[in-house]
Structures are given as structure tokens and as C-alpha cells.
Enzyme design. Structure first.
Site, PDB file in Angstrom:
ATOM      1  N   GLU A 134     -15.676 -10.073  55.937  1.00 33.44           N
ATOM      2  CA  GLU A 134     -14.287  -9.631  55.959  1.00 33.44           C
ATOM      3  C   GLU A 134     -14.273  -8.133  55.724  1.00 33.44           C
ATOM      4  O   GLU A 134     -15.087  -7.618  54.941  1.00 33.44           O
ATOM      5  CB  GLU A 134     -13.494 -10.315  54.830  1.00 33.44           C
ATOM      6  CG  GLU A 134     -12.065  -9.801  54.681  1.00 33.44           C
ATOM      7  CD  GLU A 134     -11.311 -10.384  53.473  1.00 33.44           C
ATOM      8  OE1 GLU A 134     -11.922 -10.583  52.408  1.00 33.44           O
ATOM      9  OE2 GLU A 134     -10.106 -10.632  53.616  1.00 33.44           O
ATOM     10  N   TYR A 174     -11.430 -11.115  59.818  1.00 34.70           N
ATOM     11  CA  TYR A 174     -12.665 -11.873  59.587  1.00 34.70           C
ATOM     12  C   TYR A 174     -13.480 -11.941  60.857  1.00 34.70           C
ATOM     13  O   TYR A 174     -12.941 -12.159  61.940  1.00 34.70           O
ATOM     14  CB  TYR A 174     -12.342 -13.307  59.164  1.00 34.70           C
ATOM     15  CG  TYR A 174     -11.816 -13.425  57.777  1.00 34.70           C
ATOM     16  CD1 TYR A 174     -12.669 -13.453  56.687  1.00 34.70           C
ATOM     17  CD2 TYR A 174     -10.447 -13.518  57.543  1.00 34.70           C
ATOM     18  CE1 TYR A 174     -12.186 -13.569  55.406  1.00 34.70           C
ATOM     19  CE2 TYR A 174      -9.954 -13.630  56.249  1.00 34.70           C
ATOM     20  CZ  TYR A 174     -10.827 -13.657  55.190  1.00 34.70           C
ATOM     21  OH  TYR A 174     -10.349 -13.769  53.931  1.00 34.70           O
ATOM     22  N   HIS A 185     -17.451 -16.004  52.710  1.00 27.56           N
ATOM     23  CA  HIS A 185     -17.578 -14.639  53.223  1.00 27.56           C
ATOM     24  C   HIS A 185     -17.936 -13.628  52.142  1.00 27.56           C
ATOM     25  O   HIS A 185     -17.705 -13.840  50.966  1.00 27.56           O
ATOM     26  CB  HIS A 185     -16.304 -14.186  53.947  1.00 27.56           C
ATOM     27  CG  HIS A 185     -15.089 -13.997  53.067  1.00 27.56           C
ATOM     28  ND1 HIS A 185     -14.153 -14.978  52.879  1.00 27.56           N
ATOM     29  CD2 HIS A 185     -14.655 -12.938  52.348  1.00 27.56           C
ATOM     30  CE1 HIS A 185     -13.191 -14.522  52.070  1.00 27.56           C
ATOM     31  NE2 HIS A 185     -13.468 -13.286  51.726  1.00 27.56           N
TER      32      HIS A 185
HETATM   33 FE   LIG Z   1     -11.809 -12.094  50.996  1.00 24.79          FE
END
Ligand SMILES: [Fe+2]
Ligand code: FES
Lengths: 307, 107
Positions: free
Chosen positions: A265, A255, A214
Site C-alpha cells: 500500500e 493497493y 500488506h
Molecule cells: Fe494499510
């Protein structure tokens, strides 16, 4: 920052559909489009960032992350870091100035986990978006969606964490802020910082090289994280998990996925790290709590769904 | 009622998919769990299925998970498949390599 690496500067994300992605990162997340280039890439920034861009979107047929860039204090530091990388046996590639618009030369290298990183010293200083540098108001009007404050860090999945650690800590001057150790004492997750933040970049062990977990953006408050969750529902955006709290770093988080399946995120809070702090250790046996502090169980998706 | 019937012949599950809705989304809405749900964006390859019978439209999918030759075999991502007729699908076992990966991923 002891070797002159200052902070995360940018991340280039691959997307399947450029306009869908731009809509996601601007309308939903609140980034601001600042430019486009003749390769078709779109440049974005969060409003508190002083340089021209921090996120670059590139359309292609395989989502993921092309590279993450760190800004270093000056050209002298860049020269020294480049030399240190080469001396350490890391192959470096020169990316000329203006390959990314309004960005100086970049030194690119790939670490043994299969991820590409860059160092650069110069990028056009445009100041914070929507507020003056003199007597600035608290925040600008006209921000969209989640009103992301800054690009904060990225998490990558790949092998050879020990070799990656050596480059980041010994050559680039990062500190290990948090780690996960398995029962044999092998480090299977490492959260690294060049600042007071709990992490500027993180790695989790995974057999396949070069996977992207992410890109993360900072929000001011837990209220803002809850509001982000509302927006994710309002826009029927693909959610992963949250709002919740991490054990690791203790950040409060949610998320979700961009339209090409790259995980995002947004988070707030979290611990701080000074160079005299010893690393915080989590046991792999307690990974559920380390990752999701409230549920204390892992969702399979968090560990296996990657781009 | 409008929509198309999707049958998963591996698990015996079936559910209704509205026109313009992805197979994965229809499955989630029906409360079924017969296809793994990942990113829902054609990026992660988690929701791979094989279409055994029926016509469908494809959205954009990661070439890493669906190379052109896979589409010819009907191997596609459920989150990016929009039925044009009733569909019969089956689960695609994770390739050995991916399975190995999952087992050895320590965290
Ligand atoms: Fe993170
Ligand atoms: S759920 Fe990720 S590709 Fe379909």
C-alpha cells in the site's frame, strides 16, 4: 509509547525472485538499497528514515512476511519488555546482534495470530538519505518512482485477535485506535498504535494463522498517491484497488502487488491518535464503507487474497 | 493470428493467449472472468487451475499453493502459466478448508 516501544522499524518480506523484487521496491516504490548479506538478503530503506534499513527481502519459494520489528527507546526498555513478555507467558527467542547487518540484538516472539514480531533497541544510524542533517534541503534529488517516504505499518490476518490485543496493549503499551465490531460485539479488526499515527500495526480476523495482508508506505500528498497510480499503470504492475479513501483511519490509499504477490500500500493523510482518544468503532455490517469509503462495497480480493 | 487458444472446460469460456503471456493475463484482457484473479504474482493461490491438455511453461509459484506433487497433476497457478500449445484447463474447486475459511472470515 508508554512501555518504550517507539515505532515500526523493519519488515522482512519473502519473495520468489529477488532481483524482480528489488526492482519493484526500488525502481517503482522508490526505496533505496542499502546493503546485502551473505544469506542473500537485500536491505532497503525509504529516504526519510534515519536508520540503515526498514525492509529486508528474502528469496524463498513461499511469499509472505517473516516478521515485523519495532524499535524501542533503549536497551533498558528492551530488557524490561523482554521480562514483561516472559512474565506474561510469551515465549521469546533471542536473535543475536548482526544476524541482520548493523542491527543490535532482537527479541523475537510469535503472537497467537501466528505472526512473528521483534523488538530491538539499536540499528546503525545513517541519517536521512540524500539530505544533510544541517540545513537540510526539502527533499533529495534522484529518488525513483513513487518516492516512498517511510515504511509506515503492516496489516496481518489471523485468528485470536483478543489474545493478540492483550499482548500489544497490556504488555507492549500499544493503544487501540480503531476497531471493527461484529453484531455480537466481537472485535474482528484492530488498529493499534504506539505513536500519534492511526495505526502502527493492524490485525483482521481470519481463520488461518500467520497471513500477510500488506506492508504500507507513507506518501506526502493525494497528488503523490495519484502519481503512484500512474506509475502502477506505466509499469503494468498488478493493481488491487484504488486510488480511494478508507473509512477506517480515513487514509487516502492505493493497493497493488509486488511481483511475488505480496500486497503493498502507499497512502497519505489519515487521522491522528493521542493516548486520551477513545477507540473509533466501525460496525462489521458497514464494512464496505469502513474499508472503501467511496465505493462502500468490499472487493472479495481484499479479504481473501493473502500471502 | 499468433497465440494459443485456451479453453476452460468447466465454464465453456475460451480466449486467446499470446506467446509469453500468462493465462490469467490473457483471460483478463479478453474480459473473461472464468478464473479468480488475485495477486497475479504466484503468491496467493487464488487463480489455481488444472491443465487437462496441452504444454506450458511455469514461472515461480508459491510452494504453499503448488507443492511439487500438484504440478505433476497439472494443478498450477494461471498467473504463472505460459502456454506452448493450445490448452484445455478446468477450474479447481477451492479445497474444503479454504472454503470453510472464506465463510468464517468475519470481515
Ligand atoms: Fe494499510
Ligand atoms: S493470482 Fe495470486 S497466485 Fe495467481
Amino acid at each position: 509509547m508508554k512501555k518504550g516501544v517507539m515505532r515500526p522499524g523493519h519488515v522482512q518480506i519473502r519473495v520468489l525472485d529477488l532481483e524482480e523484487a528489488v526492482k519493484h521496491y526500488t525502481d517503482l516504490m522508490g526505496l533505496i538499497e542499502t546493503d546485502r548479506d551473505d544469506q542473500g538478503r537485500v536491505y532497503l530503506k525509504a529516504w526519510t528514515e534515519v536508520d540503515k534499513f526498514s525492509v529486508v527481502l528474502r528469496e524463498t519459494d513461499e511469499p509472505g512476511c517473516d516478521f515485523m520489528g519495532f524499535k524501542v527507546v533503549d536497551e533498558a526498555a528492551l530488557n524490561q519488555l523482554e521480562k514483561d513478555l516472559v512474565d506474561y507467558g510469551v515465549e521469546v527467542e533471542q536473535v543475536p546482534a548482526e544476524e541482520l547487518k548493523d542491527c543490535g540484538r532482537r527479541v523475537r516472539f510469535t503472537v497467537p495470530s501466528g505472526h512473528a514480531f521483534e523488538l530491538y533497541a539499536d540499528k546503525k544510524y545513517t541519517g536521512k538519505w540524500g539530505v544533510s542533517a544541517v540545513n537540510p534541503e526539502a527533499w533529495p534529488r534522484g529518488l525513483q518512482g513513487m518516492k516512498a517516504v517511510r515504511f509506515d505499518h503492516a496489516l496481518f490476518y489471523g485468528p485470536e485477535l483478543a489474545a493478540v490485543y492483550d499482548i500489544f496493549v497490556n504488555v507492549l503499551g500499544f493503544h487501540l485506535a480503531e476497531q471493527v465490531l461484529d453484531p455480537e460485539g466481537t472485535r474482528v479488526a484492530q488498529f493499534l498504535t504506539v505513536s500519534m499515527k492511526e495505526h502502527d500495526v493492524a490485525f483482521i480476523h481470519h481463520e488461518e494463522k500467520g497471513k500477510f495482508h500488506h506492508a504500507s508506505f507513507f506518501l506526502d500528498t493525494w497528488e503523490a498517491v495519484l502519481r503512484a497510480a500512474d506509475l502502477i499503470s506505466m509499469t503494468d504492475t498488478s493493481i488491487d484497488i484504488g486510488p480511494t479513501r478508507h473509512g477506517l483511519t480515513h487514509g487516502q490509499t492505493i493497493y497493488f502487488f509486488d511481483p511475488s504477490g505480496n500486497r503493498n500500500e502507499v497512502f497519505c493523510g489519515g487521522d491522528y491518535h493521542y493516548p486520551d482518544h477513545k477507540p473509533v468503532t466501525w460496525k462489521a455490517e458497514d464494512l464496505g464503507k469502513a474499508i472503501f469509503y467511496h465505493d462502500r462495497v468490499l472487493n472479495e480480493r481484499f479479504l481473501t487474497v493473502l500471502t | 493470428m499468433a497465440g494459443f487458444q485456451v479453453n476452460n472446460r468447466t465454464t465453456g469460456d475460451h480466449f486467446l493467449c499470446q506467446e509469453g503471456q500468462s493465462v490469467l493475463k490473457a483471460m483478463e484482457q479478453a474480459g473473461k472472468k472464468c478464473v479468480p484473479v488475485g495477486c497475479r504474482g504466484g503468491g496467493c493461490g487464488f487463480c489455481k487451475i488444472r491443465i487437462v491438455e496441452g504444454d506450458f511453461e511455469c514461472g515461480k509459484m508459491s510452494k504453499a499453493h503448488v507443492p511439487p506433487e500438484a504440478i505433476d497433476k497439472g494443478e498450477v497457478l494461471a498467473c504463472r502459466i505460459y502456454p506452448l500449445t493450445d490448452l484445455t484447463i478446468e477450474c479447481v474447486p477451492l479445497p474444503e478448508a479454504a472454503f470453510e475459511k472464506q465463510k468464517t472470515t468475519k470481515v
